[in-house]
Design a protein around this motif. Structure first.
Motif, PDB file in Angstrom:
ATOM      1  N   UNK A   1     -13.594  -3.396   0.692  1.00 22.99           N
ATOM      2  CA  UNK A   1     -14.691  -3.997   1.599  1.00 22.99           C
ATOM      3  C   UNK A   1     -14.440  -3.553   2.918  1.00 22.99           C
ATOM      4  N   UNK A   2     -15.213  -3.939   3.957  1.00 25.14           N
ATOM      5  CA  UNK A   2     -15.200  -3.392   5.188  1.00 25.14           C
ATOM      6  C   UNK A   2     -13.976  -3.139   6.008  1.00 25.14           C
ATOM      7  N   UNK A   3     -12.923  -4.024   5.659  1.00 24.08           N
ATOM      8  CA  UNK A   3     -11.740  -4.229   6.343  1.00 24.08           C
ATOM      9  C   UNK A   3     -10.561  -3.378   5.711  1.00 24.08           C
ATOM     10  N   UNK A   4     -10.860  -3.038   4.481  1.00 19.82           N
ATOM     11  CA  UNK A   4      -9.747  -2.730   3.603  1.00 19.82           C
ATOM     12  C   UNK A   4      -9.829  -2.886   2.242  1.00 19.82           C
TER      13      UNK A   4
ATOM     14  N   UNK B   1       5.038  -8.382   3.468  1.00 19.83           N
ATOM     15  CA  UNK B   1       3.647  -8.151   2.669  1.00 19.83           C
ATOM     16  C   UNK B   1       2.651  -8.100   3.822  1.00 19.83           C
ATOM     17  N   UNK B   2       1.900  -7.062   3.758  1.00 19.71           N
ATOM     18  CA  UNK B   2       0.861  -6.612   4.765  1.00 19.71           C
ATOM     19  C   UNK B   2      -0.543  -6.748   4.127  1.00 19.71           C
ATOM     20  N   UNK B   3      -1.417  -7.536   4.622  1.00 21.40           N
ATOM     21  CA  UNK B   3      -2.811  -7.537   4.104  1.00 21.40           C
ATOM     22  C   UNK B   3      -3.675  -6.753   4.990  1.00 21.40           C
TER      23      UNK B   3
ATOM     24  N   UNK C   1     -10.259   4.800  -4.069  1.00 21.16           N
ATOM     25  CA  UNK C   1      -9.156   4.297  -5.408  1.00 21.16           C
ATOM     26  C   UNK C   1      -9.053   3.106  -5.747  1.00 21.16           C
ATOM     27  N   UNK C   2     -10.169   2.178  -5.436  1.00 20.03           N
ATOM     28  CA  UNK C   2     -10.116   0.733  -5.682  1.00 20.03           C
ATOM     29  C   UNK C   2     -11.031   0.598  -7.140  1.00 20.03           C
ATOM     30  N   UNK C   3     -11.285  -0.666  -7.321  1.00 17.54           N
ATOM     31  CA  UNK C   3     -12.208  -0.854  -8.816  1.00 17.54           C
ATOM     32  C   UNK C   3     -13.522  -0.559  -8.642  1.00 17.54           C
TER      33      UNK C   3
ATOM     34  N   UNK D   1     -13.506  -9.969   2.223  1.00 14.41           N
ATOM     35  CA  UNK D   1     -13.989 -10.290   1.047  1.00 14.41           C
ATOM     36  C   UNK D   1     -13.313 -11.706   0.601  1.00 14.41           C
ATOM     37  N   UNK D   2     -14.063 -12.722   0.190  1.00 16.40           N
ATOM     38  CA  UNK D   2     -13.286 -13.938   0.246  1.00 16.40           C
ATOM     39  C   UNK D   2     -12.767 -13.811  -1.459  1.00 16.40           C
ATOM     40  N   UNK D   3     -11.484 -14.686  -1.683  1.00 21.95           N
ATOM     41  CA  UNK D   3     -10.710 -14.635  -2.589  1.00 21.95           C
ATOM     42  C   UNK D   3     -11.674 -14.970  -3.818  1.00 21.95           C
ATOM     43  N   UNK D   4     -12.212 -16.232  -3.737  1.00 27.34           N
ATOM     44  CA  UNK D   4     -12.830 -16.967  -4.999  1.00 27.34           C
ATOM     45  C   UNK D   4     -14.057 -15.976  -4.933  1.00 27.34           C
TER      46      UNK D   4
END
Length: 237
Positions: A197-200, A31-33, A144-146, A161-164
């Motif tokens: 977001x800016x990093x992906x 898994x690559x984030x 391609x995102x939402x 982008x923070x998860x919460x």
């Protein structure tokens, strides 16, 4: 294996599902984030019904849209209290880099004023020295995102982008009457929600039930990875 984690800050629990190998956590994986250099084993974090954890209400101002400093905002408390603003209302494209936002002095001044007033409306009084609420600026996706969004913490743009905060943004997007729902008009039958977001991207899974004014999150989850950052020994009496 599943592990229930108690979040002392919010008094809620987070269900963590991760891989075990030979009796210990498995770190190696595929898994690559975005923003992380290597692949690791996946961990699912499910925040469950994270509605109103900080304020007791999904919409702490009592409205789905509040006009603050002449800007339409949606203030929501779901996993985290955030203030949601359309980028076009701030004179932005919504696709600006972190540096472009951080260097925009006029923008930061306006966001600070909005945050201070929103904090009072959300029941926090003076939020000048508080970490919450955060600000999220959004626009239509470009890859391609939402949604494409920028996460302001509290006046500087976060490179990711923070998860919460992402879960709060996704929740608002699913609720009719919010500024992001009216702008994006997302398909509520699709549980996957992807934030550019800016990093992906930040992929989220959201299952929400809306019954009149009652809102319940059956699932609010994200995939992170198991990266070992230190070894230690814990002594307990």
């Amino acid at each position: 294996i599943k592990l229930k984690i108690y979040n002392k800050n919010t008094g809620s629990s987070v269900n963590s599902t991760f891989c075990i190998e030979n009796g210990t956590v498995k770190y190696a994986g595929d898994t690559l984030l975005d923003g992380i250099q290597r692949k690791y084993s996946p961990i699912e974090l499910d925040f469950g019904n994270a509605i109103g954890l900080a304020t007791g209400k999904v919409f702490p101002t009592g409205s789905k849209i509040d006009t603050i400093c002449g800007i339409d905002t949606t203030c929501i408390d779901a996993a985290m209290p955030i203030i949601i603003i359309r980028s076009i209302d701030l004179g932005l494209t919504g696709l600006e880099s972190k540096q472009e936002i951080d260097d925009n002095i006029d923008l930061k001044s306006k966001l600070l004023k909005i945050r201070l007033q929103a904090g009072i409306l959300m029941g926090f009084d003076n939020v000048k020295d508080m970490a919450i609420p955060k600000i999220c600026i959004f626009t239509h996706p470009s890859d391609g995102g939402t949604v494409a969004a920028r996460y302001i913490d509290p006046i500087f743009c976060h490179p990711q982008f923070g998860i919460t905060a992402g879960l709060a943004l996704a929740t608002a997007a699913k609720i009719p009457g919010t500024n992001i729902n009216e702008y994006l008009k997302p398909d509520n039958n699709i549980e996957k929600f992807i934030i550019e977001h800016p990093s992906g991207t930040l992929p989220l899974t959201l299952n929400i039930k809306i019954d009149n004014d009652a809102i319940f999150l059956n699932k609010a989850a994200n995939i992170t990875t198991a990266k070992k950052i230190f070894n230690g020994i814990l002594y307990a009496e």
